[in-house]
Enzyme design. Structure first.
Site, PDB file in Angstrom:
ATOM      1  N   ASN A 212      -9.209   1.868  54.700  1.00 39.82           N
ATOM      2  CA  ASN A 212      -8.469   2.132  56.000  1.00 39.82           C
ATOM      3  C   ASN A 212      -8.997   3.769  56.540  1.00 39.82           C
ATOM      4  OD1 ASN A 212      -8.073   4.657  53.866  1.00 39.82           O
ATOM      5  ND2 ASN A 212      -7.006   3.652  53.120  1.00 39.82           N
ATOM      6  N   ASP A 280      -2.188   0.306  49.284  1.00 38.85           N
ATOM      7  CA  ASP A 280      -1.570  -0.511  48.557  1.00 38.85           C
ATOM      8  C   ASP A 280      -1.937  -2.077  48.116  1.00 38.85           C
ATOM      9  OD1 ASP A 280       0.170   1.661  48.875  1.00 38.85           O
ATOM     10  OD2 ASP A 280       0.635   1.303  51.293  1.00 38.85           O
ATOM     11  N   LYS A 290     -20.246 -14.141  47.065  1.00 38.36           N
ATOM     12  CA  LYS A 290     -19.953 -14.301  49.436  1.00 38.36           C
ATOM     13  C   LYS A 290     -19.130 -15.061  49.839  1.00 38.36           C
ATOM     14  CE  LYS A 290     -21.714 -13.146  53.767  1.00 38.36           C
ATOM     15  NZ  LYS A 290     -23.048 -12.988  54.944  1.00 38.36           N
ATOM     16  N   LYS A 344       9.293   8.870  44.059  1.00 35.01           N
ATOM     17  CA  LYS A 344       7.935   8.950  43.523  1.00 35.01           C
ATOM     18  C   LYS A 344       7.614   9.445  41.950  1.00 35.01           C
ATOM     19  CE  LYS A 344       4.479   7.281  46.896  1.00 35.01           C
ATOM     20  NZ  LYS A 344       3.727   6.344  47.048  1.00 35.01           N
TER      21      LYS A 344
HETATM   22  N1  CTP Z   1      -0.410   6.715  46.249  1.00 34.04           N
HETATM   23  C1  CTP Z   1      -1.007   6.663  45.407  1.00 34.04           C
HETATM   24  N2  CTP Z   1      -0.985   5.544  44.833  1.00 34.04           N
HETATM   25  C2  CTP Z   1      -1.206   3.820  45.989  1.00 34.04           C
HETATM   26  C3  CTP Z   1      -0.185   4.860  46.622  1.00 34.04           C
HETATM   27  C4  CTP Z   1       0.001   5.684  47.366  1.00 34.04           C
HETATM   28  O1  CTP Z   1      -1.389   7.832  44.463  1.00 34.04           O
HETATM   29  N3  CTP Z   1      -1.381   3.628  45.229  1.00 34.04           N
HETATM   30  C5  CTP Z   1       0.118   8.457  46.761  1.00 34.04           C
HETATM   31  C6  CTP Z   1      -0.337   8.911  47.999  1.00 34.04           C
HETATM   32  O2  CTP Z   1      -2.443   9.746  47.867  1.00 34.04           O
HETATM   33  C7  CTP Z   1      -0.200   9.908  48.741  1.00 34.04           C
HETATM   34  C8  CTP Z   1       1.244   9.188  48.483  1.00 34.04           C
HETATM   35  O3  CTP Z   1       1.038   7.811  47.264  1.00 34.04           O
HETATM   36  O4  CTP Z   1      -0.657  10.906  48.299  1.00 34.04           O
HETATM   37  C9  CTP Z   1       1.863   8.564  49.796  1.00 34.04           C
HETATM   38  O5  CTP Z   1       0.943   7.317  49.858  1.00 34.04           O
HETATM   39  P1  CTP Z   1       2.077   6.464  51.046  1.00 34.04           P
HETATM   40  O6  CTP Z   1       0.368   5.404  50.366  1.00 34.04           O
HETATM   41  O7  CTP Z   1       2.178   6.916  52.113  1.00 34.04           O
HETATM   42  O8  CTP Z   1       3.001   5.693  50.863  1.00 34.04           O
HETATM   43  P2  CTP Z   1       3.410   4.478  50.115  1.00 34.04           P
HETATM   44  O9  CTP Z   1       3.727   4.296  48.405  1.00 34.04           O
HETATM   45  O10 CTP Z   1       2.384   3.480  50.440  1.00 34.04           O
HETATM   46  O11 CTP Z   1       5.039   4.203  50.961  1.00 34.04           O
HETATM   47  P3  CTP Z   1       5.275   3.315  52.622  1.00 34.04           P
HETATM   48  O12 CTP Z   1       4.902   2.171  52.251  1.00 34.04           O
HETATM   49  O13 CTP Z   1       6.737   2.965  52.207  1.00 34.04           O
HETATM   50  O14 CTP Z   1       4.494   4.618  53.217  1.00 34.04           O
END
Ligand code: CTP
Length: 400
Positions: A212, A280, A290, A344
């Protein structure tokens, strides 16, 4: 007026060669005004820029020179000289002296003192911008920061050599301020803070990955801000573009799974700040070799959910006293972030709007709202380092 901010502090001031050596004379004056005892050491190259006589006169003390004789060694050996100080300050620190320090080389008085000591060392680099930006100097800087050496500057500006950029020695008063902060011990002294930062890379095969746009700038700024308040920082970073912060322990990882393991391996901590943009999902069963173009079809990727590091730590055993997460949203920012905080189980969420057009993701500014049990607190749009400083102060209050 006698300023007494550094009363009777014993400062071993090492002056290395460079045009900024003249500023060391002013530094000596400022330190003595504040009640510090200054023992100066001149490298042979420094003597080309300032004279031992002027240094000695301003310091009101004997100058130790590179070409010292046996009388010096009989009076005070170099081991004792380096250890009897409360703080060793190297100003200006040339690229050459930094390289020697990083490599453990000791072939003159200054580098021998620096290797023989267990006293804290503060370094104010000064050199041409190309020398500062050279990968060798940057490597040395990273090594020295890892060794626990603190840095002041360099500043950015026009240089004696006519070029412009970072490399100018910090002003004497900035060095004095850093020394005062060192002796004052910041409000986070004795606290351990774990910070995640940057994107994660989730492999598809050995040469491709999903990533990302996170630059890691906000996480790096937070690490430096809490370290500046005296915290011991473990900085767990994915492959981020932003410069690595100074004065912290750095663990480089690639995937979300590795990031979780690094965070758990760094516990216990008093606080944790999860600024990483963790993917995620990862590719389920990433290919060992590959992937090749195949006739008659496109590849299909199936995904598995990554561990949620923030949720795992917030809800786990031995949870830090304060857990801070981020919420990067593109709509209904407050509502989504408030729900995310509940889901969370963290204490605070710093919510921000990362819609295209805000310029926040990958930019230098941030516009955040702090969501806590007390509700939503809107912060004005400001630079990422100001956000970091404000957050660091809030963390210090919360842990205080
Ligand atoms: N985070 C984490 N581990 C993950 C995903 C997220 O520690 N696997 C943490 C990020 O570092 C951030 C917070 O969670 O502090 C929010 O992450 P975000 O990606 O915005 O939230 P999501 O859980 O993905 O929720 P959504 O998809 O609904 O936005």
């Amino acid at each position: 007026m006698l300023l007494t901010m550094l009363p009777a502090k014993r400062i071993l001031l090492i002056i290395s060669g460079g045009i900024a050596a003249y500023k060391a004379l002013d530094l000596i004056r400022r330190l003595r005004e504040r009640g510090a005892d200054v023992t100066p050491v001149l490298t042979r190259a420094a003597e080309e820029f300032v004279t031992p006589l002027s240094v000695s006169a301003l310091a009101g003390a004997k100058v130790y020179r590179d070409l010292f004789d046996l009388t010096d060694e009989a009076e005070m050996g170099h081991i004792e000289l380096s250890r009897s100080a409360d703080l060793i300050v190297v100003a200006p620190a040339s690229a050459d002296l930094m390289a020697k320090m990083a490599g453990g080389i000791c072939n003159d008085l200054a580098s021998t003192l620096l290797l023989a000591t267990d006293t804290p060392v503060m370094v104010a680099p000064s050199m041409n911008v190309r020398m500062w930006e050279h990968p060798a100097t940057q490597r040395n800087l990273a090594t020295l920061a890892k060794d626990g050496i603190t840095f002041v500057g360099p500043d950015e500006g026009s240089m004696a050599c006519g070029e412009y950029g970072p490399g100018r020695m910090a002003e004497p008063l900035a060095i004095v301020a850093a020394m005062e902060a060192h002796f004052a011990g910041g409000p986070l002294a004795g606290k351990h803070i774990v910070i995640t930062s940057g994107p994660t890379h989730e492999p598809i095969d050995p040469v491709r990955y999903i990533a990302n746009r996170s630059s890691g700038a906000q996480g790096a700024a937070i690490a430096e801000a809490v370290a500046a308040l005296g915290a011991r920082v473990t900085f767990v970073t994915g492959p981020a573009r932003a410069d690595r912060p100074h004065g912290v322990d750095i663990i480089e990882v690639e995937t979300a799974t590795q990031m979780l393991a690094a965070v758990q391996g760094s516990m216990p901590a008093d606080a944790a700040v999860f600024a990483a943009a963790v993917a995620d999902w990862r590719v389920d069963g990433a290919a060992d070799q590959k992937m090749k173009k195949e006739k008659g079809g496109l590849p299909t990727l199936s995904f598995a959910e990554n561990p949620d590091i923030l949720a795992t730590v917030s809800q786990g055993e031995g949870r830090p006293e304060l857990v801070v997460g981020f919420a990067a949203e593109t709509e209904n920012v407050i509502a989504h972030a408030t729900a995310k905080r509940e889901r969370k189980g963290c204490d605070w969420i710093l919510a921000n709007d990362v819609s295209p057009g805000t310029g926040i993701m990958g930019g230098t500014e941030n516009d955040v709202t702090l969501i806590s049990a007390d509700g939503a607190e809107d912060w004005p749009r400001m630079g990422k380092s100001q956000v970091a400083e404000r957050l660091a102060r809030r963390i210090a209050e919360a842990l205080g």
